[in-house]
Scaffold this motif. Structure first.
Motif, PDB file in Angstrom:
ATOM      1  N   GLN A  97       5.959  -0.979  -0.889  1.00 12.12           N
ATOM      2  CA  GLN A  97       6.892  -1.916  -1.505  1.00 12.12           C
ATOM      3  C   GLN A  97       6.304  -2.497  -2.792  1.00 12.12           C
ATOM      4  O   GLN A  97       5.122  -2.363  -3.084  1.00 12.12           O
ATOM      5  CB  GLN A  97       7.241  -3.031  -0.526  1.00 12.12           C
ATOM      6  CG  GLN A  97       7.887  -2.562   0.750  1.00 12.12           C
ATOM      7  CD  GLN A  97       9.185  -1.804   0.501  1.00 12.12           C
ATOM      8  OE1 GLN A  97      10.035  -2.241  -0.255  1.00 12.12           O
ATOM      9  NE2 GLN A  97       9.318  -0.643   1.125  1.00 12.12           N
ATOM     10  N   GLY A  98       7.158  -3.184  -3.553  1.00 12.40           N
ATOM     11  CA  GLY A  98       6.759  -3.704  -4.849  1.00 12.40           C
ATOM     12  C   GLY A  98       6.372  -5.167  -4.837  1.00 12.40           C
ATOM     13  O   GLY A  98       6.138  -5.778  -3.787  1.00 12.40           O
ATOM     14  N   MET A  99       6.346  -5.736  -6.055  1.00 11.96           N
ATOM     15  CA  MET A  99       5.889  -7.110  -6.233  1.00 11.96           C
ATOM     16  C   MET A  99       6.796  -8.124  -5.534  1.00 11.96           C
ATOM     17  O   MET A  99       6.318  -9.093  -4.947  1.00 11.96           O
ATOM     18  CB  MET A  99       5.809  -7.434  -7.725  1.00 11.96           C
ATOM     19  CG  MET A  99       5.233  -8.807  -8.038  1.00 11.96           C
ATOM     20  SD  MET A  99       3.491  -8.940  -7.609  1.00 11.96           S
ATOM     21  CE  MET A  99       2.757  -7.982  -8.937  1.00 11.96           C
ATOM     22  N   ALA A 100       8.097  -7.919  -5.589  1.00 13.60           N
ATOM     23  CA  ALA A 100       9.022  -8.884  -4.986  1.00 13.60           C
ATOM     24  C   ALA A 100       8.789  -9.006  -3.487  1.00 13.60           C
ATOM     25  O   ALA A 100       8.757 -10.119  -2.941  1.00 13.60           O
ATOM     26  CB  ALA A 100      10.469  -8.484  -5.270  1.00 13.60           C
ATOM     27  N   ASP A 101       8.617  -7.885  -2.806  1.00 11.82           N
ATOM     28  CA  ASP A 101       8.378  -7.914  -1.360  1.00 11.82           C
ATOM     29  C   ASP A 101       7.018  -8.527  -1.040  1.00 11.82           C
ATOM     30  O   ASP A 101       6.880  -9.301  -0.094  1.00 11.82           O
ATOM     31  CB  ASP A 101       8.460  -6.499  -0.792  1.00 11.82           C
ATOM     32  CG  ASP A 101       9.850  -5.914  -0.909  1.00 11.82           C
ATOM     33  OD1 ASP A 101      10.676  -6.154  -0.020  1.00 11.82           O
ATOM     34  OD2 ASP A 101      10.111  -5.233  -1.908  1.00 11.82           O
ATOM     35  N   ILE A 113       0.845  -1.191   0.000  1.00 13.43           N
ATOM     36  CA  ILE A 113       0.000   0.000   0.000  1.00 13.43           C
ATOM     37  C   ILE A 113       0.884   1.246   0.000  1.00 13.43           C
ATOM     38  O   ILE A 113       1.873   1.308   0.731  1.00 13.43           O
ATOM     39  CB  ILE A 113      -0.930   0.004   1.239  1.00 13.43           C
ATOM     40  CG1 ILE A 113      -1.826  -1.239   1.244  1.00 13.43           C
ATOM     41  CG2 ILE A 113      -1.767   1.275   1.275  1.00 13.43           C
ATOM     42  CD1 ILE A 113      -2.770  -1.352   0.082  1.00 13.43           C
ATOM     43  N   PRO A 114       0.562   2.262  -0.812  1.00 11.23           N
ATOM     44  CA  PRO A 114       1.390   3.476  -0.857  1.00 11.23           C
ATOM     45  C   PRO A 114       1.559   4.127   0.512  1.00 11.23           C
ATOM     46  O   PRO A 114       0.670   4.059   1.364  1.00 11.23           O
ATOM     47  CB  PRO A 114       0.602   4.396  -1.803  1.00 11.23           C
ATOM     48  CG  PRO A 114      -0.186   3.466  -2.666  1.00 11.23           C
ATOM     49  CD  PRO A 114      -0.559   2.315  -1.781  1.00 11.23           C
ATOM     50  N   GLU A 115       2.686   4.765   0.700  1.00 11.81           N
ATOM     51  CA  GLU A 115       3.019   5.362   1.987  1.00 11.81           C
ATOM     52  C   GLU A 115       2.022   6.437   2.410  1.00 11.81           C
ATOM     53  O   GLU A 115       1.760   6.607   3.602  1.00 11.81           O
ATOM     54  CB  GLU A 115       4.430   5.949   1.937  1.00 11.81           C
ATOM     55  CG  GLU A 115       5.518   4.891   1.793  1.00 11.81           C
ATOM     56  CD  GLU A 115       6.910   5.493   1.766  1.00 11.81           C
ATOM     57  OE1 GLU A 115       7.066   6.656   2.209  1.00 11.81           O
ATOM     58  OE2 GLU A 115       7.844   4.816   1.293  1.00 11.81           O
TER      59      GLU A 115
END
Length: 380
Positions: free
Chosen positions: A68-72, A59-61
């Protein structure tokens, strides 16, 4: 094979593992959290994860998340699935949240995305009794009226609607020559008048629902994105949905493999561990190789998506979903076979892993649909 993770990601995986081992690491703990395995989502455990900030990982800050992105996100899904954390509501929540993030009004984002971070569950509804793989065939209608829309029709197989604050509904608002046009997304509160949510009993427990809309009014402010443009909005979220399902099932396959390996090392027949017999040793070798192939594919597609935000990787995301879900189903069935009667016993858990894996090759686009999509990207 060692995984090439940053220190931050390695710390995240370690923290999730330690938390899950403590909170839901045993069958007894999971049974207590899920009414003996009937429920697939534990609000109690989910609330604890919210306090740790994990539910807002993607979720955006500006809405309280980690951005965070897809990898996280895939690492979080994989690890919680490995530890069998009963948080089934997270997958549908993050799929719905991504659509709100891209297309919703600021007020809708504030309500939904902020709610996700704080442990609220969201659902998304596309399928109907006559429209499953062919989403464009849906007939649930939202008719224009003064100040909003009146919804009538039935939806089915809606995961976690009984837990959700809202259902992100896809309904037909106009009849166009192109069936993919004239579809609109709506943010529908689950407690709205005219909506009945009825659970569907399945071998996986209580997770999916029928939705019945009878003269259900929602205001203009409930529209998410552009009216009539829901198909394009859905296509923009394909990477996320397929990768979520792939990461979940990769984690489950990892868990099944580790349980199989532990069993064949300990179980003795004819005076030695059964894993030392070539028939099982070679099967373990094949499963380990397939697991490593799935991991490399999953990690590579996630990294590619993060490196090219906004692009749709239909082929690659479908490959990841196909590979990981089919592997999970195959892995758990092999586990049941190698564990013999113990694989069938609820005490050991392999049978429940298999039950959880079966539906993964159906939801989010069946394996047949994924193969069709992959084939089309090669001009077939």
């Amino acid at each position: 094979m060692p995984r090439n993770l940053t220190d931050e990601r390695r710390d995240l995986v370690t923290a999730i593992g330690e938390f899950c081992r403590k909170e839901c690491g045993t069958k007894e703990q999971r049974d207590k959290l899920t009414d003996g395995g009937v429920q697939q989502h534990s609000p109690q455990l989910y609330a604890k994860m919210a306090e740790l900030g994990w539910l807002g990982i993607a979720i955006p800050e500006e809405y309280g998340g980690a951005g965070q992105g897809m990898a996280d996100l895939c690492l979080f899904l994989e690890e919680t699935s490995y530890w069998r954390a009963p948080i089934s509501g997270f997958a549908t929540t993050i799929i719905a949240a991504a659509s709100y993030e891209k297309f919703a009004t600021e007020e809708q984002k504030r309500v939904v995305l902020g709610g996700v971070v704080n442990g609220r569950v969201e659902a998304i509804s596309m399928s109907e009794p006559g429209a499953g793989s062919d989403v464009a065939a849906l007939t649930c209608r939202a008719e224009r009226t003064t100040g909003g829309y009146v919804i009538n029709g039935q939806k089915t197989w809606c995961s976690n609607a009984h837990l959700a604050d809202h259902v992100l509904l896809v309904a037909r608002t106009s009849q166009e020559a192109d069936r993919h046009q004239g579809l609109t997304q709506f943010m529908v509160p689950t407690d709205v008048d005219g909506l009945q949510i009825r659970g569907i009993d399945t071998m996986g427990g209580k997770e999916v629902n029928d939705l019945y809309f009878t003269d259900c009014f929602v205001p203009d402010s409930a529209v998410v994105g552009t009216p009539g443009n829901a198909w394009a909005q859905l296509m923009a979220g394909l990477n996320l949905e397929r990768m979520i399902l792939a990461a979940n099932m990769y984690g489950l396959a990892r868990r099944a493999f580790d349980d199989i390996l532990a069993y064949v090392k300990e179980r003795e027949q004819f005076g030695r561990p059964i894993g030392s017999f070539q028939a099982l040793k070679h099967r373990i070798a094949d499963l380990a190789t397939e697991l490593e192939c799935a991991r490399l594919l999953l990690d590579d597609v996630a990294a590619t998506i993060d490196a090219h935000p906004g692009e749709v990787f239909a082929r690659e995301a479908s490959m990841a979903k196909l590979k990981c879900t089919e592997l999970a189903k195959h892995m758990t069935l092999e586990g049941m076979q190698m564990m013999g009667g113990y694989g069938y016993a609820t005490e050991y858990g392999m049978e429940s892993l298999h039950r959880a894996s079966i539906v993964s090759t159906v939801y989010g686009g069946t394996s047949e649909i994924q193969r069709d999509i992959i084939g089309k990207t090669y001009g077939l």
